[in-house]
Motif scaffolding. Sequence first.
Motif, PDB file in Angstrom:
ATOM      1  N   LYS A 181      -6.602 -19.930 -26.385  1.00 44.62           N
ATOM      2  CA  LYS A 181      -6.069 -19.760 -25.038  1.00 44.62           C
ATOM      3  C   LYS A 181      -7.092 -19.027 -24.176  1.00 44.62           C
ATOM      4  O   LYS A 181      -7.584 -17.974 -24.544  1.00 44.62           O
ATOM      5  CB  LYS A 181      -4.753 -18.977 -25.078  1.00 44.62           C
ATOM      6  CG  LYS A 181      -4.076 -18.836 -23.724  1.00 44.62           C
ATOM      7  CD  LYS A 181      -2.747 -18.094 -23.861  1.00 44.62           C
ATOM      8  CE  LYS A 181      -2.040 -17.961 -22.517  1.00 44.62           C
ATOM      9  NZ  LYS A 181      -0.745 -17.251 -22.650  1.00 44.62           N
ATOM     10  N   SER A 221      -7.878 -17.559 -20.205  1.00 44.89           N
ATOM     11  CA  SER A 221      -7.129 -17.160 -19.013  1.00 44.89           C
ATOM     12  C   SER A 221      -8.027 -16.477 -17.984  1.00 44.89           C
ATOM     13  O   SER A 221      -9.147 -16.038 -18.285  1.00 44.89           O
ATOM     14  CB  SER A 221      -5.968 -16.223 -19.392  1.00 44.89           C
ATOM     15  OG  SER A 221      -6.457 -15.037 -19.987  1.00 44.89           O
ATOM     16  N   THR A 271      -1.879 -15.483 -13.270  1.00 41.32           N
ATOM     17  CA  THR A 271      -2.740 -15.708 -14.423  1.00 41.32           C
ATOM     18  C   THR A 271      -2.899 -17.209 -14.638  1.00 41.32           C
ATOM     19  O   THR A 271      -1.933 -17.920 -14.923  1.00 41.32           O
ATOM     20  CB  THR A 271      -2.152 -15.067 -15.694  1.00 41.32           C
ATOM     21  OG1 THR A 271      -2.016 -13.654 -15.489  1.00 41.32           O
ATOM     22  CG2 THR A 271      -3.075 -15.302 -16.882  1.00 41.32           C
ATOM     23  N   THR A 299      -4.185 -20.238 -16.851  1.00 40.69           N
ATOM     24  CA  THR A 299      -4.388 -20.413 -18.292  1.00 40.69           C
ATOM     25  C   THR A 299      -4.745 -21.857 -18.642  1.00 40.69           C
ATOM     26  O   THR A 299      -4.258 -22.798 -18.020  1.00 40.69           O
ATOM     27  CB  THR A 299      -3.124 -20.030 -19.095  1.00 40.69           C
ATOM     28  OG1 THR A 299      -2.033 -20.876 -18.696  1.00 40.69           O
ATOM     29  CG2 THR A 299      -2.748 -18.581 -18.864  1.00 40.69           C
ATOM     30  N   SER A 358      -5.108 -23.830 -22.466  1.00 35.70           N
ATOM     31  CA  SER A 358      -5.010 -23.714 -23.918  1.00 35.70           C
ATOM     32  C   SER A 358      -5.584 -24.964 -24.574  1.00 35.70           C
ATOM     33  O   SER A 358      -5.257 -26.089 -24.179  1.00 35.70           O
ATOM     34  CB  SER A 358      -3.557 -23.521 -24.353  1.00 35.70           C
ATOM     35  OG  SER A 358      -3.052 -22.287 -23.853  1.00 35.70           O
TER      36      SER A 358
END
Length: 257
Positions: free
Chosen positions: A134, A136, A158, A160, A162
Amino acid sequence: MKKLCITTISILGTCLLSTYANAASFDCKKTVSWVEKTVCESPELSKLDDAMAEKYKSNLVTSSDYEDSKAFKDRLIANQRTWLNFQRDTCKSEECLIREYKEYSEEQTNYSVSWNFSDELSPSDLPSKNAFGKFSQKSQISIYNSGTQRWEDSGEATNTVSIHSVANKPYLSIIDGVLIFTNAHTCDLGESKAIWSENHWVINDDQPDKTVELRLYPALYKGQTQLLLRDMDDQYRRLHCGMRGYFDGIILEREVR
């Protein structure tokens, strides 16, 4: 002045290497990394390195023409460091280096070469474990208030991304993520299949009339594994983002569990 070469194959080869070594943007006598040594030993890469250096210097000179010249110059320097760390220096083959240099100097996309079968890849070609996980990035989000006609800070978001591994297919991953921008415009990756291509993940979302490609370059940068997003020809954004959303140039940091 070029050295006079005796016309034997071995010495001619040495002389050619010396000539092109002097053409690189760095001192070939002080090379340490495989990338620099490869650039110095390859006539084609040495010329491309020259073209890259000339373009970079020219951009720095013309930066003084902009209203906020210092900010523009700082951005050019930062972009150059990003290209070196994430794109050029993560290559492990001469073909990869040629692609990265040509895209930099010629501003023309050379689309990625991906593999669909793991037996085509040696262990050194496969992504490392840090290419998964992940990633971020925190950013401040502003929203325009039409009533007060002012921008208002709506807090921190945030972003992100993944990258999930696929069992028994080390060259393949499933990538998802959501990025949030000014006025809450978003870019949604959904669940996209990505294939490893030499030094980056590539997501192809081709349309009937154009090639749509998002690249994700993992690299060790400033002591942390980070991920650079490159939206080739700015096409991926057009399909997956709101009006002011974007992918290209975003850097996210890998979360350590």
